[in-house]
Design a protein around this motif. Structure first.
Motif, PDB file in Angstrom:
ATOM      1  N   ALA A 185      27.616 -40.511  -1.503  1.00 19.92           N
ATOM      2  CA  ALA A 185      28.352 -39.696  -0.708  1.00 19.92           C
ATOM      3  C   ALA A 185      29.684 -40.196  -0.649  1.00 19.92           C
ATOM      4  CB  ALA A 185      28.010 -39.300   0.642  1.00 19.92           C
ATOM      5  N   ASP A 186      29.896 -41.588  -0.667  1.00 18.64           N
ATOM      6  CA  ASP A 186      31.136 -42.484  -0.733  1.00 18.64           C
ATOM      7  C   ASP A 186      31.830 -42.402  -2.150  1.00 18.64           C
ATOM      8  OD1 ASP A 186      31.158 -43.136   1.790  1.00 18.64           O
ATOM      9  OD2 ASP A 186      30.097 -45.172   1.313  1.00 18.64           O
ATOM     10  N   PHE A 187      31.124 -42.280  -3.229  1.00 18.65           N
ATOM     11  CA  PHE A 187      31.568 -42.005  -4.600  1.00 18.65           C
ATOM     12  C   PHE A 187      32.098 -40.810  -4.747  1.00 18.65           C
ATOM     13  CE2 PHE A 187      30.910 -40.579  -8.911  1.00 18.65           C
ATOM     14  CZ  PHE A 187      31.717 -41.294  -9.624  1.00 18.65           C
ATOM     15  N   LYS A 188      31.413 -39.804  -4.024  1.00 21.05           N
ATOM     16  CA  LYS A 188      31.766 -38.374  -4.377  1.00 21.05           C
ATOM     17  C   LYS A 188      33.150 -38.242  -3.459  1.00 21.05           C
ATOM     18  CE  LYS A 188      30.195 -33.711  -2.902  1.00 21.05           C
ATOM     19  NZ  LYS A 188      29.025 -32.963  -2.447  1.00 21.05           N
ATOM     20  N   LYS A 189      33.229 -38.562  -2.411  1.00 19.92           N
ATOM     21  CA  LYS A 189      34.490 -38.291  -1.494  1.00 19.92           C
ATOM     22  C   LYS A 189      35.629 -39.070  -2.404  1.00 19.92           C
ATOM     23  CE  LYS A 189      36.412 -39.316   2.810  1.00 19.92           C
ATOM     24  NZ  LYS A 189      36.295 -40.181   4.068  1.00 19.92           N
ATOM     25  N   GLU A 190      35.493 -40.110  -3.032  1.00 19.36           N
ATOM     26  CA  GLU A 190      36.532 -40.736  -3.807  1.00 19.36           C
ATOM     27  C   GLU A 190      36.751 -40.094  -5.038  1.00 19.36           C
ATOM     28  OE1 GLU A 190      39.503 -43.554  -4.689  1.00 19.36           O
ATOM     29  OE2 GLU A 190      38.665 -43.049  -2.965  1.00 19.36           O
ATOM     30  N   LEU A 191      35.633 -39.606  -5.698  1.00 28.31           N
ATOM     31  CA  LEU A 191      35.895 -38.738  -7.033  1.00 28.31           C
ATOM     32  C   LEU A 191      36.669 -37.653  -6.601  1.00 28.31           C
ATOM     33  CD1 LEU A 191      34.915 -38.746  -9.931  1.00 28.31           C
ATOM     34  CD2 LEU A 191      33.067 -37.300  -9.056  1.00 28.31           C
ATOM     35  N   LEU A 192      36.496 -36.954  -5.568  1.00 25.38           N
ATOM     36  CA  LEU A 192      37.216 -35.758  -5.213  1.00 25.38           C
ATOM     37  C   LEU A 192      38.793 -36.067  -4.867  1.00 25.38           C
ATOM     38  CD1 LEU A 192      34.616 -33.725  -3.258  1.00 25.38           C
ATOM     39  CD2 LEU A 192      35.580 -33.050  -5.566  1.00 25.38           C
ATOM     40  N   ALA A 193      39.157 -37.158  -4.213  1.00 31.79           N
ATOM     41  CA  ALA A 193      40.382 -37.410  -3.744  1.00 31.79           C
ATOM     42  C   ALA A 193      41.304 -38.108  -4.882  1.00 31.79           C
ATOM     43  CB  ALA A 193      40.226 -38.410  -2.490  1.00 31.79           C
ATOM     44  N   ASN A 194      40.416 -39.119  -5.570  1.00 30.71           N
ATOM     45  CA  ASN A 194      41.297 -39.745  -6.532  1.00 30.71           C
ATOM     46  C   ASN A 194      40.286 -40.227  -7.830  1.00 30.71           C
ATOM     47  OD1 ASN A 194      42.661 -41.770  -8.199  1.00 30.71           O
ATOM     48  ND2 ASN A 194      43.340 -43.094  -6.363  1.00 30.71           N
ATOM     49  N   PRO A 195      40.029 -39.387  -8.669  1.00 36.69           N
ATOM     50  CA  PRO A 195      39.175 -39.409  -9.814  1.00 36.69           C
ATOM     51  C   PRO A 195      39.269 -40.642 -10.720  1.00 36.69           C
ATOM     52  CG  PRO A 195      40.296 -37.366  -9.897  1.00 36.69           C
ATOM     53  CD  PRO A 195      40.765 -37.946  -8.739  1.00 36.69           C
ATOM     54  N   LYS A 196      40.480 -41.086 -11.079  1.00 36.67           N
ATOM     55  CA  LYS A 196      40.685 -42.150 -12.041  1.00 36.67           C
ATOM     56  C   LYS A 196      39.976 -43.420 -11.347  1.00 36.67           C
ATOM     57  CE  LYS A 196      44.373 -40.466 -14.857  1.00 36.67           C
ATOM     58  NZ  LYS A 196      45.783 -40.463 -15.446  1.00 36.67           N
ATOM     59  N   ALA A 197      40.543 -43.551 -10.003  1.00 37.43           N
ATOM     60  CA  ALA A 197      40.204 -44.706  -9.189  1.00 37.43           C
ATOM     61  C   ALA A 197      38.616 -44.605  -9.026  1.00 37.43           C
ATOM     62  CB  ALA A 197      41.067 -44.864  -8.221  1.00 37.43           C
ATOM     63  N   ALA A 198      38.102 -43.654  -8.803  1.00 39.08           N
ATOM     64  CA  ALA A 198      36.567 -43.781  -8.648  1.00 39.08           C
ATOM     65  C   ALA A 198      35.778 -44.091  -9.924  1.00 39.08           C
ATOM     66  CB  ALA A 198      36.043 -42.214  -8.102  1.00 39.08           C
ATOM     67  N   VAL A 199      36.173 -43.433 -11.099  1.00 40.60           N
ATOM     68  CA  VAL A 199      35.765 -43.644 -12.359  1.00 40.60           C
ATOM     69  C   VAL A 199      35.756 -45.242 -12.712  1.00 40.60           C
ATOM     70  CG1 VAL A 199      35.679 -43.275 -14.871  1.00 40.60           C
ATOM     71  CG2 VAL A 199      35.645 -41.397 -13.015  1.00 40.60           C
ATOM     72  N   LYS A 200      37.230 -45.860 -12.544  1.00 44.77           N
ATOM     73  CA  LYS A 200      37.252 -47.117 -12.895  1.00 44.77           C
ATOM     74  C   LYS A 200      36.621 -47.932 -12.015  1.00 44.77           C
ATOM     75  CE  LYS A 200      39.785 -50.988 -13.961  1.00 44.77           C
ATOM     76  NZ  LYS A 200      39.461 -51.451 -15.137  1.00 44.77           N
ATOM     77  N   GLU A 201      36.280 -47.831 -10.709  1.00 46.44           N
ATOM     78  CA  GLU A 201      35.660 -48.624  -9.892  1.00 46.44           C
ATOM     79  C   GLU A 201      34.182 -48.481 -10.157  1.00 46.44           C
ATOM     80  OE1 GLU A 201      34.655 -49.382  -5.158  1.00 46.44           O
ATOM     81  OE2 GLU A 201      36.602 -48.830  -5.602  1.00 46.44           O
ATOM     82  N   ALA A 202      33.497 -47.560 -10.550  1.00 42.22           N
ATOM     83  CA  ALA A 202      32.237 -47.150 -10.631  1.00 42.22           C
ATOM     84  C   ALA A 202      31.502 -47.428 -11.808  1.00 42.22           C
ATOM     85  CB  ALA A 202      31.718 -45.677 -10.173  1.00 42.22           C
ATOM     86  N   PHE A 203      32.523 -47.334 -12.932  1.00 45.22           N
ATOM     87  CA  PHE A 203      32.124 -47.376 -14.530  1.00 45.22           C
ATOM     88  C   PHE A 203      32.853 -48.353 -15.223  1.00 45.22           C
ATOM     89  CE2 PHE A 203      30.672 -43.145 -12.953  1.00 45.22           C
ATOM     90  CZ  PHE A 203      29.218 -43.228 -13.167  1.00 45.22           C
TER      91      PHE A 203
END
Length: 80
Positions: free
Chosen positions: A19-37
């Motif tokens: 759920a935290d990743f989803k929230k960040e992905l919706l708010a700031n997709p580039k940052a979420a992808v960078k952090e997770a992958f």
């Protein structure tokens, strides 16, 4: 399966499970992808994430292949 499709599937799966990743992905997709992958999305590429619901469906219309340049020469080609 292409590398792009595989990454897309991984992102979707992680969003369903975290759920935290989803929230960040919706708010700031580039940052979420960078952090997770660990993948940097080039500044020349815009990423917008929208979430479907039972009452709302999004149809993504890809760019016409006849209008595409050689994907090898385009910066950020994996995102096209």
């Amino acid at each position: 399966m292409s590398a792009e499709k595989s990454l897309q599937d991984q992102i979707i799966q992680k969003a369903w499970e975290d759920a935290d990743f989803k929230k960040e992905l919706l708010a700031n997709p580039k940052a979420a992808v960078k952090e997770a992958f660990g993948i940097d999305v080039p500044d020349t590429i815009e990423v917008e994430v929208v979430e479907e619901s039972a009452n709302k469906f999004y149809l993504v219309l890809p760019q016409n292949p006849a209008e595409l340049k050689d994907a090898e020469s385009v910066e950020g080609a994996m995102w096209q």
